[in-house]
Write a protein that holds these residues in place. Structure first.
Motif, short mmCIF file in Angstrom:
data_model
loop_
_atom_site.label_atom_id
_atom_site.label_comp_id
_atom_site.label_asym_id
_atom_site.label_seq_id
_atom_site.Cartn_x
_atom_site.Cartn_y
_atom_site.Cartn_z
N ARG A 45 0.85 -1.27 -0.06
CA ARG A 45 0.05 0.06 -0.02
C ARG A 45 0.93 1.29 0.09
O ARG A 45 0.61 2.30 -0.53
CB ARG A 45 -0.91 -0.04 1.14
N LEU A 54 -1.19 4.81 -1.26
CA LEU A 54 -2.53 4.31 -0.69
C LEU A 54 -2.34 4.74 0.83
O LEU A 54 -3.32 5.08 1.62
CB LEU A 54 -3.04 3.04 -0.69
N ASP A 95 3.62 11.98 -9.76
CA ASP A 95 2.29 11.60 -9.60
C ASP A 95 2.37 10.04 -10.52
O ASP A 95 2.48 10.13 -11.63
CB ASP A 95 1.14 12.30 -10.24
N ARG A 152 0.27 7.38 -10.16
CA ARG A 152 -0.94 6.64 -9.85
C ARG A 152 -1.25 6.18 -11.20
O ARG A 152 -1.83 5.16 -11.42
CB ARG A 152 -1.94 7.37 -9.27
N ILE A 159 0.39 2.75 -11.85
CA ILE A 159 0.11 1.49 -11.16
C ILE A 159 -1.34 0.71 -11.33
O ILE A 159 -2.22 1.58 -11.31
CB ILE A 159 0.18 1.97 -9.67
N GLY A 160 -1.33 -0.45 -11.36
CA GLY A 160 -2.49 -1.19 -11.17
C GLY A 160 -2.38 -1.82 -9.98
O GLY A 160 -1.61 -2.46 -9.53
N PHE A 161 -3.41 -2.08 -9.31
CA PHE A 161 -3.54 -2.65 -7.73
C PHE A 161 -4.86 -3.79 -7.93
O PHE A 161 -5.87 -3.59 -8.62
CB PHE A 161 -4.05 -1.61 -6.92
N PHE A 211 -6.71 -6.33 -5.51
CA PHE A 211 -6.79 -6.81 -3.90
C PHE A 211 -7.11 -8.32 -3.88
O PHE A 211 -7.17 -8.85 -4.75
CB PHE A 211 -8.22 -5.91 -3.48
N ASP A 225 -9.84 -9.63 -2.56
CA ASP A 225 -11.06 -9.86 -3.17
C ASP A 225 -11.12 -9.20 -4.39
O ASP A 225 -10.36 -8.28 -4.71
CB ASP A 225 -12.18 -9.27 -2.14
N THR A 254 -13.03 -7.30 -5.54
CA THR A 254 -13.47 -5.82 -5.38
C THR A 254 -14.19 -5.41 -6.76
O THR A 254 -13.74 -4.11 -7.20
CB THR A 254 -12.37 -5.08 -5.29
N PRO A 305 -11.30 2.53 -13.91
CA PRO A 305 -10.01 3.01 -14.00
C PRO A 305 -10.11 4.37 -15.08
O PRO A 305 -9.81 5.33 -14.87
CB PRO A 305 -8.79 2.31 -14.17
N LEU A 317 -12.64 7.11 -14.29
CA LEU A 317 -12.10 8.08 -13.68
C LEU A 317 -11.26 8.92 -14.08
O LEU A 317 -10.84 10.28 -13.42
CB LEU A 317 -11.34 7.22 -12.42
N ARG A 318 -10.68 8.66 -14.92
CA ARG A 318 -9.51 9.78 -15.78
C ARG A 318 -10.48 10.35 -16.86
O ARG A 318 -9.82 11.08 -17.64
CB ARG A 318 -8.54 9.05 -16.51
N ALA A 336 -7.03 -3.78 -13.72
CA ALA A 336 -5.81 -3.19 -13.27
C ALA A 336 -4.91 -3.03 -14.62
O ALA A 336 -4.10 -1.98 -14.63
CB ALA A 336 -5.13 -3.97 -12.28
N ILE A 377 -5.25 0.09 -17.48
CA ILE A 377 -4.55 1.42 -17.73
C ILE A 377 -3.12 1.21 -18.21
O ILE A 377 -2.32 1.98 -18.31
CB ILE A 377 -4.69 2.12 -16.40
#
Lengths: 261, 280
Positions: free
Chosen positions: A53, A58, A75, A77, A80-82, A84, A86, A88, A102, A105-106, A150, A153
């Protein structure tokens, strides 16, 4: 070997103390080399996820720093692909819309993202499931969607936090193989958190073994280079030997710790 | 495997409808038989058949009252949804607003509405007072359920949002903007199931609020809704009409509940456990 000299990401002297006083990481040093498959291996609660994280931004380290030596921008971000533990996924949105998140959001419209979505989905073998809802998929397929999201992007660095821990063995083996193939195809660097000796030995080009309280890297083990595995690698003596070696290192470290405490 | 399963399922569905219907018909028949056998006076217990004929005979009067009550109930519900969701969103965006406003919403909720109704009737015109009552009782379940839904968004999804979406510039305006975006893309859809559960409760409560206020107004001799008809019929010992009005009220409640349940099913059909479980 110039690429070893300049890591993609470098953590130096990172310490993380939670507000409840628990010291999750202390003097944590780690270089992530470009193109490698690095596993963070350790028992539950040893700060593996915290380290991940912090790399992702994060969570902020209490002291110490994260640097990207070759990066032009501050920056990261976008790189990076994340993934989890789960999947999610958004249960109200279908697979394609989940993968779109993703980019959405851009500010990328659904139309503009269409090609990218189907490309990401075919990478994980789910091209025909764009309109399915997460509820209609199996656990393994949901995790594939999560990975596709993930990858959508086109990250330089893929961070995975025990992504296959909740899956059955057969599904996990299949996803292990697919993940290695994916890395060859996409060419990203992967940092993979796991508590499984066998999984880390199978996947990694390098294994960083962590010990808990406070979490730090106690040993590094070279794994198998990319492309160094064939169909029979899982049953090969080389793999068995590597597993034995990693296990022994783990046991030595934990028994040392037992003697100390 | 599906072939032998579906007839059994069909039989169960048929039973689910047939059994309550049979019990209902038996109860009505028993009631009718009892009233006839003992010659019960109509001002004590009218027979179902008399209630039915009264319903037809008084239909112009009753339907006008039904319309009034229906309008109050629906308008109260719509206002409760608009107000409840708006306030829930506001509270979720700012802790300061939540701390300062939420206690008052709770006070409004725990005060029995029947105790407020006479006051409202003093301060407001009669029809507005009735509407305010319907709104007051329907408002809280929408507010509290929507708040619960907004707060129960998957934490990991919110982190993902932070990772992929948050603006690198951390000015207050940018932070507020990304909060709005998270609200629209993640929190509102996540809150939908809880909101719909609140809506179903609010639908029934809105009707109760309207009835309570009409009764309070009716005891002051004013009004035109179904509950007012019930009061009026009681004063005049017109018990068959009282029953007819009661039947219409019950019917309104049932229809409202079924409509809201259908809405829930349509909206959550593809993704939520509560709806999928029913389909087996």
């Amino acid at each position: 070997m110039a690429e070893i000299a300049t890591p993609l990401v470098s953590l130096q002297g990172v310490t993380k103390v939670f507000t409840n006083g628990v010291m999750a990481l202390a003097d944590f040093d780690l270089d992530v080399r470009p193109g490698e498959f690095l596993s963070l291996l350790g028992p539950s609660g040893c700060g593996k996820s915290t380290a991940l994280r912090i790399i992702a931004g994060l969570s902020r380290p209490s002291s110490g720093g994260v640097t990207w030596p070759n990066a032009a921008t501050q920056d990261h971000r976008g790189e990076i692909g994340f993934v989890f533990q789960d999947p999610t996924l958004m249960p109200w949105a279908n697979v394609a819309d989940n993968v779109w998140l993703p980019s959405r959001l851009r500010g990328v419209s659904r139309d503009a993202a269409r090609e990218n979505i189907s490309e990401s989905l075919s990478l994980v073998g789910l091209k025909d499931f764009e309109n399915a809802y997460p509820r209609e998929l199996s656990g393994g397929m949901r995790m594939r969607v999560s990975i596709a999201r993930a990858l959508s992007i086109k990250p330089k660095l893929l961070l995975m936090d025990e992504p296959f821990a909740a899956l059955d063995e057969i599904t996990r083996f299949k996803l292990n193989d697919d993940l290695l193939k994916l890395q060859r195809d996409v060419g990203c660097t992967i940092v993979f958190v796991t508590h499984s000796v066998y999984e880390s030995a199978y996947l990694s080009s390098r294994i960083a073994v962590m010990t808990p309280r406070p979490g730090r890297i106690a040993a590094e083990i070279e794994g198998v280079a990319q492309g160094g595995r064939d169909m029979d690698f899982r049953t090969s003596t080389a793999y068995a030997e590597l597993c034995r070696h990693v296990s022994r290192v783990m046991i030595d470290l934990t028994s040392n710790e037992g003697a100390l405490s | 495997m599906t072939a032998p399963l579906s007839p059994a399922l069909g039989r169960r569905n048929a039973l689910e409808w047939l059994l309550p219907a049979a019990v209902f018909i038996a109860a009505i028949a028993g009631w009718e038989a009892y009233v006839r056998a003992h010659a019960v006076p109509t001002y004590i217990l009218p027979s179902p058949s008399l209630i039915a004929t009264t319903m037809v005979a008084d239909w112009p009067l009753l339907s006008a009252s039904l319309l009034v009550t229906l309008k109050t109930t629906l308008l109260g519900l719509v206002l409760a949804v608009v107000g409840g969701v708006a306030l829930a969103v506001l509270l979720s965006l700012s802790k300061l607003v939540e701390y300062s406003v939420y206690p008052f919403a709770v006070v409004l909720q725990v005060t029995p509405v029947i105790a407020i109704a006479p006051l409202l009737l003093i301060y407001l015109p009669q029809d507005i007072a009735v509407l305010a009552c319907a709104w007051l009782v329907a408002f809280f379940p929408v507010l509290s359920n929507t708040m619960l839904g907004l707060q129960s968004t998957d934490r990991n999804l919110l982190e993902l949002f932070e990772l992929y979406g948050a603006s690198p510039v951390q000015s207050p305006a940018a932070r507020f903007g990304s909060r709005l975006k998270a609200l629209w893309i993640l929190r509102l859809p996540a809150a939908l199931p809880a909101f719909l559960a609140g809506l179903r409760i609010a639908g029934g409560l809105s009707l109760i609020g309207a009835v309570v206020a009409e009764m309070a107004a009716g005891s002051a001799g004013a009004g035109s809704g179904l509950a007012y008809r019930i009061m009026e019929s009681q004063y005049r010992l017109n018990i068959p009409r009282l029953f007819a009005a009661l039947v219409l009220l019950a019917f309104t409640g049932i229809v409202l509940f079924l409509l809201l349940s259908a809405l829930t099913r349509i909206l959550l059909r593809r993704w939520h456990e509560s709806v999928l479980a029913q389909e087996g």
